[in-house]
Design a protein around this motif. Structure first.
Motif, short mmCIF file in Angstrom:
data_model
loop_
_atom_site.label_atom_id
_atom_site.label_comp_id
_atom_site.label_asym_id
_atom_site.label_seq_id
_atom_site.Cartn_x
_atom_site.Cartn_y
_atom_site.Cartn_z
N LYS A 320 7.31 -0.78 3.29
CA LYS A 320 7.03 -2.19 3.57
C LYS A 320 6.61 -2.40 5.01
N ASP A 442 14.81 -4.86 5.07
CA ASP A 442 13.69 -5.04 4.15
C ASP A 442 12.79 -6.20 4.54
N SER A 443 13.34 -7.22 5.16
CA SER A 443 12.56 -8.43 5.40
C SER A 443 12.37 -8.79 6.87
N LYS A 444 13.05 -8.10 7.81
CA LYS A 444 13.00 -8.57 9.20
C LYS A 444 13.02 -7.42 10.20
N THR A 464 9.37 -11.75 10.39
CA THR A 464 9.89 -11.86 9.03
C THR A 464 8.76 -11.65 8.05
N LYS A 465 9.00 -10.79 7.05
CA LYS A 465 8.01 -10.52 6.02
C LYS A 465 8.61 -10.83 4.64
N THR A 466 7.88 -11.61 3.87
CA THR A 466 8.36 -11.97 2.54
C THR A 466 7.82 -11.06 1.45
#
Length: 529
Positions: A320, A442-444, A464-466
């Motif tokens: 990711k 996973d998201s930041k 931050t990734k969604t």
């Protein structure tokens, strides 16, 4: 960082390689391991060990889960056989390109140094291990480390150029730095501060040591780098990620013998007098993050770095996050920041490498070299996506670039007011050692940069990734959600970059490389075979 070539011209570096300052009688020379460290492996279940010795009497790594080591005794199946290689070095390879590669003779004993390597695989997450290294008879002390569990998130400490042995050659430090011992003390203090946090590994951004014309001095500097505090085992207890800076590179092959990199490629490798320096690009994964380390001492062969990145990403299609790291900073506000530094490849890298970051959707770039702190805006196509200053972004377009300050306090550079600064969101220079503390899940992604004298935060930034592909597809910041603001439409006054860039990745008739459109025509930086 910058060399003083006028001084180097008066030196005779080859003699330094073979003339020890003091020779010890052979029967008093032990084979005690030194410069012990271990690297991150290809993934979280592997660690790669490296150490030096003065004899090639065998290389053994003994490692076991801590619960299986009783009264200091390892179980019978804990031995991993390694390999030993005679170490070589070349002084001042850039200033004296004809210098031959020669045996690296230890200055104190007159013995040739040997590099030993071994790898431990199949390590369990969140587990304490005990290990030692040696030749089967002469052993190091027992050391220990605890593996991480990156699926639950992880953290690491990262720092710019320790450059042990520079001892503030620019005379800016707020702390005493007049000797190797001062650099060593400052470095030990930074590592103490870093490891007071939870860290899965330590990350050094090149120029671990300073001297490149005298092997004996660099030997002392490496020992101070790997063991700055006799009472603490930093690089024996924490995995290290390191790569080659321009000062490390100046000793030719010597750099590569100190580390055991995973997935080391011949792409991006430099050479001297037809001898490869074994310093090519390499990659590793940790959790859902792909780390790609590029050798900026090979700046012109952009096509080779392009091919390496393509291969690394193809081998890890489901990550990711993508983080790249190299030494010579593409975007800095200090002394190396423009073309007036003729002996540095900064402008070449600035005009070419960010195009690779755009092409492959790199989230974060970590850099050293300029001994000051710079954080860029999110950059795409050579210009800021948005010039509104913020400490957090969500699903941003482009790449953020960090140049970190000195991790030891050994050397600093000043802000250079005459250079282009349109890319910069934050600049900081107070001439004290700093480090950055990074946390990822996973998201930041969050990076907090800290001064070691007070513990105060210099800068804090988070992404931050969604979703895995959102970072390069859309732009959304705390204050703006478009990638077409006025900043992105204005030509960068220093590089000339805009949406019709003067450089492009190209493939012509099966040739892959970089084409630079100049006043004298097209110049192609091609990949070496």
């Amino acid at each position: 960082m910058k060399r003083n070539s006028l001084v180097l011209l008066g030196l005779i570096p080859a003699l330094m390689l073979v003339s020890p300052t003091k020779v010890v009688k052979a029967d008093s020379i032990t084979n005690t391991p030194y410069n012990i460290n271990f690297q991150m492996g290809a993934n979280a279940s592997e660690m790669r060990f490296n150490w030096f010795s003065l004899y090639n009497n065998g290389s053994e790594l003994e490692i076991a889960k801590a619960n299986d080591v009783q009264n200091g005794q390892f179980p019978s199946n804990s031995i991993i056989t390694g390999s030993a290689t005679a170490v070589t070095a070349t002084a001042s390879v850039e200033d004296k390109p004809g210098n031959p590669n020669q045996p690296a003779v230890d200055a104190a004993t007159g013995k040739n140094e040997y590099a030993n390597r071994a790898a431990a695989t199949g390590l369990a997450p969140s587990t304490k291990y005990i290990y030692r290294v040696g030749d089967g008879t002469n052993w190091s002390p027992n050391y220990s480390f605890t593996t991480g569990n990156p699926t639950a998130g992880f953290s690491f400490g990262v720092f710019g150029d320790p450059q042990i042995g520079a001892f503030d050659s620019n005379k800016h430090s707020s702390l005493p730095h007049a000797s190797l011992a001062d650099d060593q003390s400052g470095w030990a203090n930074t590592l103490k501060e870093v490891t007071s946090n939870h860290v899965d590994f330590l990350f050094s951004l090149g120029d671990q040591v300073n001297n490149y014309d005298d092997l004996s001095k660099q030997q002392s500097e490496y020992k101070a780098f790997f063991n700055p505090d006799s009472n603490q085992n930093y690089f024996q207890d924490y995995p290290l990620v390191a790569f080659e800076g321009n000062h490390d590179h100046q000793m030719g092959t010597y750099y590569s013998f100190h580390y055991n990199h995973p997935n080391l490629s011949t792409l991006g490798q430099s050479s001297n007098s037809n001898v490869d320096n074994n310093d090519g690009d390499y990659w590793f994964t940790y959790g859902n993050v792909l780390f790609m380390v590029l050798n900026a001492n090979d700046p012109l062969d952009t096509a080779a770095h392009d091919q390496f990145m393509q291969q690394a990403i193809s081998a890890n299609p489901n990550v990711k996050w993508k983080v790249a790291a190299w030494h010579q900073s593409a975007y800095s506000e200090a002394n190396h920041s423009d073309a007036s530094s003729a002996d540095d490849p900064i402008m070449t890298i600035r005009k070419t490498w960010p195009k690779l970051m755009d092409k492959y959707g790199i989230d974060v770039v970590l850099q050293g070299h300029d001994h000051e702190y710079t954080r860029t805006f999110q950059m795409y196509n050579g210009v800021p996506v948005n010039t509104a200053k913020t400490n957090s972004v969500t699903n941003p377009k482009g790449t953020v670039y960090f140049t970190l300050d000195s991790g030891s306090g050994s050397k600093y550079y000043d802000f250079k007011s005459t250079s282009d600064h349109t890319f910069s969101s934050v600049f900081w220079q107070q001439y004290v050692p700093t480090y950055s503390y990074v946390t990822m899940n996973d998201s930041k992604f969050t990076i907090n940069t800290v001064r070691t004298d007070t513990g105060a935060s210099i800068d804090n930034y988070s992404i931050t990734k969604t979703s895995a592909n959102s970072a390069q597809g859309t732009t959304s910041t705390a204050s703006n959600s478009t990638s077409t603001n006025s900043a992105a439409q204005v030509q960068n006054p220093k590089t000339g970059d805009n949406n019709s860039s003067n450089l492009a990745l190209a493939s012509i008739g099966g040739f892959s490389g970089i084409i630079a459109i100049t006043a004298i025509g097209a110049i192609i930086y091609k990949r070496r075979k």
